[in-house]
Design a protein around this motif. Structure first.
Motif: not given
Length: 181
Positions: A10-14, A16-24, A34-39, A43-46
């Motif tokens: 689970l990637l959590v970051d507000d 999107l560029s950071v999430i995309n860099a981690l995914r790459r 999976v990713h979430a744009n906020n904490p 928590l819902r994804l957890l």
């Protein structure tokens, strides 16, 4: 028994560029990401399924990454927790490790190779811990049934009395008969 299913991250970051860099960085590693744009979404994804590892930003609106990862630890103690921060604040890193039991603290920008190696080490440690818990449970199940069970009531203690000649006699509590000692 070793679980061969892909590890879920689970990637959590507000940002999107950071999430995309981690995914790459992790796309060719075989992880289910999976990713979430906020904490709160994190928590819902957890709650919705098994997450093996969480990588969270620290500075987010509404809740810090440290607060989020503390909640993740309390609710999913088996989940490995990693924090990312753009601020290399030593006190934040110390708090993350001591209070959130964070596996690793990374600063942004991170080194892709170092992150991938660290994830492999984290999953190896997680696998070992899970295997140890299973072995311990198996050992307990083999040993405990063979132990004698304790009586539900404590044994009665005899009463000590003397007969007319002064001899010591033992009686069980409530017995009218006296047994010679």
């Amino acid at each position: 028994m070793i679980d061969m299913s892909p590890k879920k991250i689970l990637l959590v970051d507000d940002e999107l560029s950071v999430i995309n860099a981690l995914r790459r960085c992790l796309r060719n590693e075989g992880y289910d990401i999976v990713h979430a744009n906020n904490p709160f979404e994190g928590l819902r994804l957890l709650r919705s399924g098994t997450i093996d590892l969480v990588i969270s930003d620290h500075m987010m609106a509404g809740m810090t990454g440290l607060e989020f990862l503390k909640l993740a630890r309390d609710r999913h103690p088996d989940c490995v927790r990693i924090i990312l921060s753009g601020q290399a604040d030593i006190q934040t890193a110390i708090d993350a490790i001591n209070h959130g039991e964070i596996y690793r603290f990374f600063t942004k920008p991170w080194n892709d190779m170092e992150l991938r190696v660290m994830l492999n080490l984290a999953f190896e440690q997680q696998r070992s811990e899970r295997e140890n818990r299973q072995l311990l449970a198996q050992a307990r199940n083999r040993v405990l049934p063979t132990l004698p069970t304790m009586p539900s009531k404590p044994p009665r203690l005899p009463s000590i009395v003397r007969d007319a000649q002064g001899a010591i006699l033992l009686t069980e509590e409530g017995d009218s008969e006296v047994a010679p000692a």
